[in-house]
Motif scaffolding. Structure first.
Motif, short mmCIF file in Angstrom:
data_model
loop_
_atom_site.label_atom_id
_atom_site.label_comp_id
_atom_site.label_asym_id
_atom_site.label_seq_id
_atom_site.Cartn_x
_atom_site.Cartn_y
_atom_site.Cartn_z
N TYR A 91 40.88 22.52 34.41
CA TYR A 91 41.17 23.71 33.63
C TYR A 91 42.52 24.30 34.02
O TYR A 91 42.84 24.44 35.21
CB TYR A 91 40.11 24.78 33.86
CG TYR A 91 38.72 24.39 33.44
CD1 TYR A 91 37.87 23.71 34.31
CD2 TYR A 91 38.26 24.70 32.17
CE1 TYR A 91 36.59 23.35 33.93
CE2 TYR A 91 36.98 24.34 31.78
CZ TYR A 91 36.15 23.67 32.66
OH TYR A 91 34.89 23.31 32.27
N CYS A 92 43.27 24.69 33.02
CA CYS A 92 44.47 25.49 33.22
C CYS A 92 44.05 26.95 33.27
O CYS A 92 43.14 27.36 32.54
CB CYS A 92 45.40 25.23 32.05
SG CYS A 92 46.84 26.28 31.96
N ALA A 93 44.69 27.73 34.15
CA ALA A 93 44.34 29.14 34.28
C ALA A 93 45.58 29.99 34.47
O ALA A 93 46.52 29.59 35.17
CB ALA A 93 43.40 29.34 35.46
N ALA A 94 45.57 31.15 33.83
CA ALA A 94 46.63 32.14 34.01
C ALA A 94 46.09 33.27 34.88
O ALA A 94 45.08 33.89 34.52
CB ALA A 94 47.09 32.67 32.66
N VAL A 95 46.72 33.49 36.02
CA VAL A 95 46.22 34.48 36.98
C VAL A 95 46.95 35.80 36.73
O VAL A 95 46.93 36.32 35.63
CB VAL A 95 46.41 33.96 38.42
CG1 VAL A 95 45.73 34.87 39.44
CG2 VAL A 95 45.84 32.55 38.55
N ASP A 96 47.63 36.33 37.72
CA ASP A 96 48.41 37.55 37.57
C ASP A 96 49.80 37.26 38.11
O ASP A 96 50.16 36.10 38.29
CB ASP A 96 47.73 38.71 38.31
CG ASP A 96 47.35 38.35 39.74
OD1 ASP A 96 46.27 38.77 40.19
OD2 ASP A 96 48.12 37.62 40.41
N ARG A 97 50.57 38.26 38.42
CA ARG A 97 51.96 38.02 38.76
C ARG A 97 52.11 37.25 40.07
O ARG A 97 52.94 36.37 40.19
CB ARG A 97 52.68 39.36 38.87
CG ARG A 97 54.17 39.25 39.13
CD ARG A 97 54.92 38.72 37.94
NE ARG A 97 56.37 38.71 38.16
CZ ARG A 97 57.04 37.72 38.70
NH1 ARG A 97 56.40 36.63 39.10
NH2 ARG A 97 58.34 37.80 38.87
N TRP A 98 51.27 37.58 41.08
CA TRP A 98 51.46 37.03 42.43
C TRP A 98 50.23 36.32 42.99
O TRP A 98 50.08 36.20 44.18
CB TRP A 98 51.90 38.14 43.39
CG TRP A 98 53.25 38.66 43.06
CD1 TRP A 98 53.56 39.87 42.52
CD2 TRP A 98 54.50 37.98 43.24
NE1 TRP A 98 54.92 39.99 42.35
CE2 TRP A 98 55.52 38.85 42.78
CE3 TRP A 98 54.85 36.72 43.74
CZ2 TRP A 98 56.86 38.50 42.80
CZ3 TRP A 98 56.20 36.37 43.78
CH2 TRP A 98 57.17 37.25 43.31
N CYS A 99 49.36 35.85 42.13
CA CYS A 99 48.16 35.12 42.55
C CYS A 99 47.18 35.98 43.35
O CYS A 99 46.34 35.44 44.07
CB CYS A 99 48.51 33.90 43.42
SG CYS A 99 49.35 32.57 42.55
N VAL A 100 47.28 37.30 43.21
CA VAL A 100 46.34 38.16 43.92
C VAL A 100 44.91 37.88 43.47
O VAL A 100 43.98 37.82 44.27
CB VAL A 100 46.69 39.65 43.69
CG1 VAL A 100 45.62 40.55 44.28
CG2 VAL A 100 48.05 39.96 44.30
N GLY A 101 44.73 37.67 42.19
CA GLY A 101 43.41 37.35 41.65
C GLY A 101 43.20 35.86 41.47
O GLY A 101 42.62 35.43 40.47
N ARG A 102 43.65 35.08 42.43
CA ARG A 102 43.67 33.62 42.27
C ARG A 102 42.27 33.02 42.17
O ARG A 102 42.13 31.90 41.70
CB ARG A 102 44.44 32.97 43.42
CG ARG A 102 43.85 33.23 44.79
CD ARG A 102 44.79 32.74 45.87
NE ARG A 102 44.32 33.03 47.21
CZ ARG A 102 44.48 34.19 47.82
NH1 ARG A 102 45.07 35.17 47.19
NH2 ARG A 102 44.03 34.36 49.04
N PHE A 103 41.24 33.71 42.62
CA PHE A 103 39.89 33.17 42.51
C PHE A 103 39.23 33.61 41.21
O PHE A 103 38.12 33.14 40.89
CB PHE A 103 39.04 33.62 43.70
CG PHE A 103 39.58 33.16 45.02
CD1 PHE A 103 39.97 34.08 45.98
CD2 PHE A 103 39.71 31.81 45.30
CE1 PHE A 103 40.49 33.66 47.20
CE2 PHE A 103 40.22 31.38 46.52
CZ PHE A 103 40.62 32.31 47.47
N ASN A 104 39.88 34.47 40.47
CA ASN A 104 39.31 35.00 39.24
C ASN A 104 40.42 35.17 38.20
O ASN A 104 40.81 36.28 37.88
CB ASN A 104 38.62 36.34 39.51
CG ASN A 104 37.84 36.81 38.32
OD1 ASN A 104 37.38 36.02 37.50
ND2 ASN A 104 37.69 38.12 38.20
N PRO A 105 40.92 34.06 37.67
CA PRO A 105 42.01 34.12 36.69
C PRO A 105 41.65 34.96 35.47
O PRO A 105 40.48 35.10 35.12
CB PRO A 105 42.22 32.66 36.31
CG PRO A 105 41.75 31.89 37.49
CD PRO A 105 40.58 32.68 38.00
#
Length: 118
Positions: A91-105
């Motif tokens: 799966y491709c995923a878009a997170v936030d600006r700095w991967c802070v929410g990397r476990f919950n894209p």
């Protein structure tokens, strides 16, 4: 936001595949996840920052490469030396600006199947 992956398929162990994701709107943290039946989806590769730094989980490091040449180009996952345990839905995923929410894209693609035979 709609993400669409392409490039999955089947290959033999030791082979290569290239996945593509059509997201090209901004320089946010982007990721590739994978999931096998009965297991949680896991993030395997991340790209972030204006200089597009990358991080990988140990099992794919030195075999997979995540890249995005510029904001107008798709997100790529180049997979080499594939193994049977790489078989999964990717799966491709878009997170936030700095991967802070990397476990919950924030956004997900629909997934593309990768099969590796021995």
């Amino acid at each position: 936001v709609q993400l669409v992956e392409s490039g999955g398929g089947s290959t033999q162990a030791g082979g290569s595949l290239r996945l593509s994701c059509n997201y090209s709107r901004d320089r946010r943290c982007m990721a590739w996840f994978r999931q096998t039946p009965g297991r949680q989806r896991e993030g395997i590769a991340y790209i972030y920052g204006d200089d597009r730094r990358t991080t990988y989980i140990d099992s794919v490091k030195d075999r997979f490469t995540i890249s995005q040449a510029d904001p107008d180009e798709p997100l790529i996952l180049h997979m080499t030396r594939l193994r049977s345990d790489d078989k999964a839905m990717y799966y491709c995923a878009a997170v936030d600006r700095w991967c802070v929410g990397r476990f919950n894209p924030q956004y997900w693609g629909q997934g593309t199947q990768v099969t590796v035979s021995t």
